[in-house]
Scaffold this active site. Structure first.
Site, PDB file in Angstrom:
ATOM      1  N   LYS A   1      -4.601  -8.983   4.209  1.00 52.93           N
ATOM      2  CA  LYS A   1      -4.248  -7.615   3.814  1.00 52.93           C
ATOM      3  C   LYS A   1      -2.720  -7.517   3.869  1.00 52.93           C
ATOM      4  O   LYS A   1      -2.133  -7.187   4.902  1.00 52.93           O
ATOM      5  CB  LYS A   1      -4.928  -6.633   4.777  1.00 52.93           C
ATOM      6  CG  LYS A   1      -4.951  -5.206   4.298  1.00 52.93           C
ATOM      7  CD  LYS A   1      -5.961  -4.397   5.100  1.00 52.93           C
ATOM      8  CE  LYS A   1      -5.722  -2.906   4.968  1.00 52.93           C
ATOM      9  NZ  LYS A   1      -5.832  -2.351   3.638  1.00 52.93           N
TER      10      LYS A   1
HETATM   11  N1  PMP Z   1     -10.414  -3.448  -0.597  1.00 53.67           N
HETATM   12  C1  PMP Z   1      -9.115  -3.177  -0.487  1.00 53.67           C
HETATM   13  C2  PMP Z   1      -8.181  -3.671  -1.518  1.00 53.67           C
HETATM   14  C3  PMP Z   1      -8.651  -2.387   0.594  1.00 53.67           C
HETATM   15  O1  PMP Z   1      -7.361  -2.086   0.706  1.00 53.67           O
HETATM   16  C4  PMP Z   1      -9.565  -1.907   1.530  1.00 53.67           C
HETATM   17  C5  PMP Z   1      -9.088  -1.053   2.672  1.00 53.67           C
HETATM   18  N2  PMP Z   1      -8.660  -1.821   3.747  1.00 53.67           N
HETATM   19  C6  PMP Z   1     -10.920  -2.234   1.387  1.00 53.67           C
HETATM   20  C7  PMP Z   1     -11.303  -3.020   0.309  1.00 53.67           C
HETATM   21  C8  PMP Z   1     -11.940  -1.799   2.382  1.00 53.67           C
HETATM   22  O2  PMP Z   1     -11.743  -2.486   3.588  1.00 53.67           O
HETATM   23  P1  PMP Z   1     -12.147  -1.845   4.987  1.00 53.67           P
HETATM   24  O3  PMP Z   1     -13.559  -1.448   4.866  1.00 53.67           O
HETATM   25  O4  PMP Z   1     -11.954  -2.960   5.956  1.00 53.67           O
HETATM   26  O5  PMP Z   1     -11.254  -0.701   5.221  1.00 53.67           O
END
Ligand code: PMP
Length: 299
Positions: free
Chosen positions: A152
């Site tokens: 991320k």
């Molecule tokens: N895809 C992307 C590109 C994101 O930025 C996020 C948010 N973190 C998610 C999916 C969902 O991830 P999470 O459930 O861990 O927040």
């Protein structure tokens, strides 16, 4: 945004107004940072952080790919988050840890720039509307060979920003990005699920962020005896589904009621979506003992 009193930076609690960095910070120029989005919910035993361990694991894993050595260990970061929630006296909030290359070096080799580590928390209600209209974006998700999909990284989000601006300009609530092969990938900050004939489908990992909400929803759905299939999903399958929804820390579980010009479930929230959404809300608010390992109480 709604302010809180303190932000944690490099081991110290500083006033929100004083949480500043140098204009020549590497990450500002090149996106060389990694971050997390975590939610803390109100429960009858006080605030509880949802899947804190998994988020911190993902933060450290993202940092590793960018050769960032975080100058704190995982426990120190978790403790800082808990302490920050306490001193800000919030019972429900969004939590944003970020670690990035800071001042001291320009150019595309970031190594040698200082490493900064910060955590902010603030009340952040609904990220998306209750039900969303989605535009399949003209921008595709970053090619998995151009980046590391499971990390991320701040810089990746320019792809999400372009897609979001394009969706908004066309009067949609949110974008949906396809992968480089033309299969459904994810939203700008959400994973996607569809339901067809009572079976739940979601894109398999590889070209998407492995969302922690995605993982939670798969577990919950299986525990409720739904069949969940992770596979490549075509645009045709997507547009002809019975239900669709986004998942994400910020978005939680958000029903999708339109994709381009095609209404999904006649423009209404789906039945299975609602079952999962209600269950998820119970779990995060500490009302389901079967998932209590997912909560870290702020005490
Ligand atoms: N895809 C992307 C590109 C994101 O930025 C996020 C948010 N973190 C998610 C999916 C969902 O991830 P999470 O459930 O861990 O927040």
């Amino acid at each position: 945004m709604e302010k809180t009193k303190f932000i944690w930076i490099n081991g110290k609690f500083v006033k929100w107004e004083n949480a500043k960095i140098h204009i020549l910070s590497h990450a500002l120029h090149y996106g060389s940072g990694v971050f997390e989005g975590i939610r803390c919910y109100k429960t009858n035993k006080g605030p509880a952080i949802f899947r804190l361990n998994e988020h911190i694991d993902r933060l450290f894993n993202s940092a590793k790919f960018l050769k960032i050595k975080i100058p704190f260990n995982k426990n120190q970061i978790k403790k800082a988050i808990i302490e920050l929630i306490k001193i800000n006296k919030v019972d429900e909030c969004y939590i944003r840890p970020i670690v990035f290359y800071g001042y001291g070096k320009m150019g595309l080799n970031p190594q040698g720039a200082e490493i900064n580590c910060a955590i902010a928390v603030w009340p952040w209600g609904k990220y998306l509307k209750d039900k969303v209209k989605v535009k399949i974006s003209k921008f595709i998700r970053l090619h998995p060979k151009s980046i590391i999909s499971e990390a991320k990284v701040c810089g990746y989000y320019i792809n999400s920003i372009f897609a979001t601006l394009d969706a908004k300009e066309n009067n949609f609530d949110e974008a949906l990005l396809l992968d480089y092969r033309g299969y459904v990938a994810e939203g700008p900050g959400e994973n996607i699920f569809i339901v067809k004939n009572k079976i739940i489908y979601t894109p398999k990992l590889g070209n998407i962020l492995p969302g922690i909400t995605r993982d939670s929803v798969i577990r919950i759905a299986k525990d409720l005896n739904f069949k969940v299939v992770e596979k490549d999903i075509t645009v045709n399958e997507l547009k002809n589904c019975d239900e669709a929804f986004f998942t994400g820390t910020a978005a939680e579980i958000t029903p999708i009621i339109q994709i381009d010009n095609k209404l999904i479930n006649k423009g209404k929230e789906g039945e299975i979506t609602k079952i999962l959404k209600d269950k998820f809300q119970k779990i995060v608010h500490g009302e389901d003992n079967n998932y209590k390992n997912w909560l870290t109480y702020v005490k």
